[in-house]
Design a protein around this motif. Sequence first.
Motif, short mmCIF file in Angstrom:
data_model
loop_
_atom_site.label_atom_id
_atom_site.label_comp_id
_atom_site.label_asym_id
_atom_site.label_seq_id
_atom_site.Cartn_x
_atom_site.Cartn_y
_atom_site.Cartn_z
N LEU A 132 -22.77 45.30 67.23
CA LEU A 132 -22.68 45.78 65.85
C LEU A 132 -23.38 44.83 64.88
CD1 LEU A 132 -21.53 47.78 63.75
CD2 LEU A 132 -19.47 46.34 63.68
N VAL A 133 -23.12 43.53 65.03
CA VAL A 133 -23.73 42.54 64.13
C VAL A 133 -25.24 42.52 64.30
CG1 VAL A 133 -23.90 40.08 63.62
CG2 VAL A 133 -21.66 41.14 63.94
N GLU A 134 -25.72 42.57 65.52
CA GLU A 134 -27.17 42.57 65.75
C GLU A 134 -27.82 43.82 65.16
OE1 GLU A 134 -27.59 42.12 69.94
OE2 GLU A 134 -27.26 39.93 69.91
N GLU A 135 -27.15 44.96 65.34
CA GLU A 135 -27.69 46.21 64.79
C GLU A 135 -27.79 46.15 63.26
OE1 GLU A 135 -25.92 50.55 63.66
OE2 GLU A 135 -25.13 49.59 65.47
N LEU A 136 -26.72 45.71 62.61
CA LEU A 136 -26.72 45.70 61.15
C LEU A 136 -27.62 44.60 60.59
CD1 LEU A 136 -22.94 46.39 60.45
CD2 LEU A 136 -24.87 47.97 60.31
N THR A 137 -27.72 43.47 61.30
CA THR A 137 -28.62 42.41 60.86
C THR A 137 -30.07 42.89 60.87
OG1 THR A 137 -27.11 40.68 61.65
CG2 THR A 137 -29.43 40.07 61.36
N ALA A 138 -30.43 43.66 61.90
CA ALA A 138 -31.80 44.18 61.99
C ALA A 138 -32.04 45.30 60.98
CB ALA A 138 -32.07 44.69 63.40
N ALA A 139 -31.01 46.09 60.71
CA ALA A 139 -31.19 47.27 59.85
C ALA A 139 -31.08 46.97 58.37
CB ALA A 139 -30.16 48.34 60.22
#
Length: 278
Positions: free
Chosen positions: A203-210
């Motif tokens: 979740l954190v990786e997804e939102l950090t990238a988005a």
Amino acid sequence: MSRYADRARELGAFLRERRNRLTPTQAGLPDVPRRTPGLRREEVAELAGLSVGYYTRLEQGHAHHPSASVLDALARTLRLTEDESRHLNALTDPTVTSAAAEQRISRSASRLLDLFAPPTAVVVLGRTGDVLGWNRSATLLFPGRLPPPGERPGPSANNARYIFTDPSARDLFADWPEVADDAVAHLRSAAGHLVDDPTVRTLVEELTAASPDFAARWSRRDVRERVTGDKNLNHPTLGPLTIGYDVTALLDAPNQWLIVYSFPPAAADHMRHLLTDA
């Protein structure tokens, strides 16, 4: 890398962030010009009663199991809030488990959902901010985010994902930056210590990238849980309004939260009509 090594590294990053925020005046030290903000490692170590070498190892992620007395001394020295102190201890608690097993709504939450009379809106959040349960009022309160109760929610049902990746959230929340701050601080408090958990990491990786807005806030390592307050909305149907909210932790599922949204009288009447027509 082991779970304890991951958490030790995150512990070090959290300590550095808080050390850099604390001013000499706040720590009771002379306020003299400095090249960099915050306190020096040597100053934190002395104020906490630790050796400089040991405190340095903590910040570098090389001390995996600090004692309760060390954590208490650091919390006092760094002027941590109650929420931040809990987070500090969670980072070193070997009994804390992953979030993956907590994605089914608890029995008490299911029962409570049926006890709130319309138009009160109720949402149940899991540890990572996934919506586990909600009522019809919540579907109307957050249009496009939640389907009717009983249907499978989409990706935007997750609290942080909704706020940072769904454009309708920026339109709905009149004070979006404040809402975004609180969402990240709560996520960090609830799950930020689970650095080894794949659900949290994904979740954190997804939102950090988005979302650069999420990435900037996550890097600050703010930790905060708001249990009551107000939110200002620009609702597409109800118009501008302020709703109150109260958050309750569920005793049979400590990592689930029941959030109750209340309406001012005029908006409550409008909601009743909408629920009747739905």
